[in-house]
Design a protein around this motif. Sequence first.
Motif, mmCIF file in Angstrom:
data_model
loop_
_atom_site.group_PDB
_atom_site.id
_atom_site.type_symbol
_atom_site.label_atom_id
_atom_site.label_comp_id
_atom_site.label_asym_id
_atom_site.label_seq_id
_atom_site.Cartn_x
_atom_site.Cartn_y
_atom_site.Cartn_z
ATOM 1 N N UNK A 1 0.833 -1.204 0.000
ATOM 2 C CA UNK A 1 0.000 0.000 0.000
ATOM 3 C C UNK A 1 0.867 1.254 0.000
ATOM 4 N N UNK A 2 0.414 2.266 -0.717
ATOM 5 C CA UNK A 2 1.139 3.516 -0.729
ATOM 6 C C UNK A 2 0.707 4.357 0.445
ATOM 7 N N UNK A 3 1.399 5.480 0.643
ATOM 8 C CA UNK A 3 1.143 6.292 1.830
ATOM 9 C C UNK A 3 -0.237 6.908 1.829
ATOM 10 N N UNK A 4 -0.854 7.087 0.647
ATOM 11 C CA UNK A 4 -2.143 7.755 0.583
ATOM 12 C C UNK A 4 -3.307 6.776 0.551
ATOM 13 N N UNK A 5 -3.076 5.551 0.964
ATOM 14 C CA UNK A 5 -4.160 4.581 1.031
ATOM 15 C C UNK A 5 -4.280 4.068 2.446
ATOM 16 N N UNK A 6 -5.388 3.377 2.705
ATOM 17 C CA UNK A 6 -5.553 2.775 4.018
ATOM 18 C C UNK A 6 -6.054 1.362 3.841
ATOM 19 N N UNK A 7 -5.856 0.557 4.855
ATOM 20 C CA UNK A 7 -6.201 -0.852 4.764
ATOM 21 C C UNK A 7 -7.611 -1.076 5.287
ATOM 22 N N UNK A 8 -8.358 -1.945 4.606
ATOM 23 C CA UNK A 8 -9.631 -2.416 5.118
ATOM 24 C C UNK A 8 -9.383 -3.808 5.676
ATOM 25 N N UNK A 58 -11.761 7.867 9.064
ATOM 26 C CA UNK A 58 -10.451 7.882 8.423
ATOM 27 C C UNK A 58 -10.532 8.488 7.027
ATOM 28 N N UNK A 59 -11.602 8.176 6.311
ATOM 29 C CA UNK A 59 -11.767 8.741 4.969
ATOM 30 C C UNK A 59 -11.937 10.250 5.031
ATOM 31 N N UNK A 60 -12.769 10.708 5.953
ATOM 32 C CA UNK A 60 -13.052 12.145 6.031
ATOM 33 C C UNK A 60 -11.841 12.952 6.475
ATOM 34 N N UNK A 61 -10.956 12.341 7.243
ATOM 35 C CA UNK A 61 -9.790 13.075 7.748
ATOM 36 C C UNK A 61 -8.557 12.915 6.864
ATOM 37 N N UNK A 63 -7.525 13.702 3.275
ATOM 38 C CA UNK A 63 -8.038 14.387 2.087
ATOM 39 C C UNK A 63 -7.610 13.687 0.804
ATOM 40 N N UNK A 64 -6.454 13.020 0.796
ATOM 41 C CA UNK A 64 -6.031 12.321 -0.411
ATOM 42 C C UNK A 64 -6.953 11.148 -0.716
ATOM 43 N N UNK A 65 -7.292 10.401 0.314
ATOM 44 C CA UNK A 65 -8.229 9.292 0.127
ATOM 45 C C UNK A 65 -9.600 9.811 -0.268
ATOM 46 N N UNK A 66 -10.060 10.838 0.423
ATOM 47 C CA UNK A 66 -11.371 11.412 0.127
ATOM 48 C C UNK A 66 -11.440 11.938 -1.307
ATOM 49 N N UNK A 67 -10.399 12.640 -1.737
ATOM 50 C CA UNK A 67 -10.405 13.212 -3.073
ATOM 51 C C UNK A 67 -10.274 12.162 -4.164
ATOM 52 N N UNK A 68 -9.740 10.986 -3.809
ATOM 53 C CA UNK A 68 -9.580 9.914 -4.790
ATOM 54 C C UNK A 68 -10.874 9.151 -5.036
ATOM 55 N N UNK A 69 -11.880 9.370 -4.218
ATOM 56 C CA UNK A 69 -13.145 8.662 -4.367
ATOM 57 C C UNK A 69 -14.018 9.355 -5.408
ATOM 58 N N UNK A 70 -14.698 8.551 -6.214
ATOM 59 C CA UNK A 70 -15.579 9.122 -7.222
ATOM 60 C C UNK A 70 -16.951 8.459 -7.138
ATOM 61 N N UNK A 71 -18.000 9.165 -7.542
ATOM 62 C CA UNK A 71 -19.342 8.595 -7.437
ATOM 63 C C UNK A 71 -19.582 7.495 -8.459
#
Length: 227
Positions: A1-8, A58-61, A63-71
């Motif tokens: 995983x890269x630094x701008x991702x998180x694990x589920x 975690x997503x809301x805090x 911003x890189x993860x949040x901005x990478x999400x698309x509808x």
Amino acid sequence: MTANTFCLHLPRHTTATIKTQASRGLLGRWALWLTELRIDVDLSGRDIQREFDALYDRIRTNHRTRDAMRPLPLHLRGLVFRLREADGEYFVYAIDPLRNRIVAYTVFNRLVEVDRRTDRHLRAPHTKVAHGYRRMGIATAIYRWWLDSGRCLMTGARQSAGAHGLWMALARDYELAAVRIDANKRVQQLQMPPPPGFFDALDTRLVLVGRDCHLADFTQPAACSGQ
């Protein structure tokens, strides 16, 4: 995983074996072929909403993860869906906007068991749904979106009883195949029906073929004995 991702973190599972029930048509034939099915039993659902709430925070805090999400263009009982891709894996989140919380997610995992050629075509889906949002068709809608996008699905080494039922329902509209992963990580298409007991092995899987996809793109013939 890269630094701008998180694990589920998916839950630990235990294994059980159930008998499938015969029904009409395709489902009945598969029930006869798969007289015993490897089953995942999820025993950690008590705190699932707490896990989802922590994930949403975690997503809301971040911003890189949040901005990478698309509808995603999915419409189901007022829920909204968001997609994130990281390292070749795809994460779909179902969000209840009225309660401002995640209520389900699906991760389309890469399969370490297969070779690079096959990796381009297949992902293994795993879905968790919060209590109160089950039996709404969330997983069905997400899987149909994936398959209609021209991509294929493969089961993991085990399935839950609910996941197996979902795959059988989807098999009414999408091609369902049995395959075996050989020692060289290649996917071999099995002749149908496979021999009794063949699905006791962890290297045998089910595949749902997406729209305009072809099994020949990532499989090779195999003897029904699996040898």
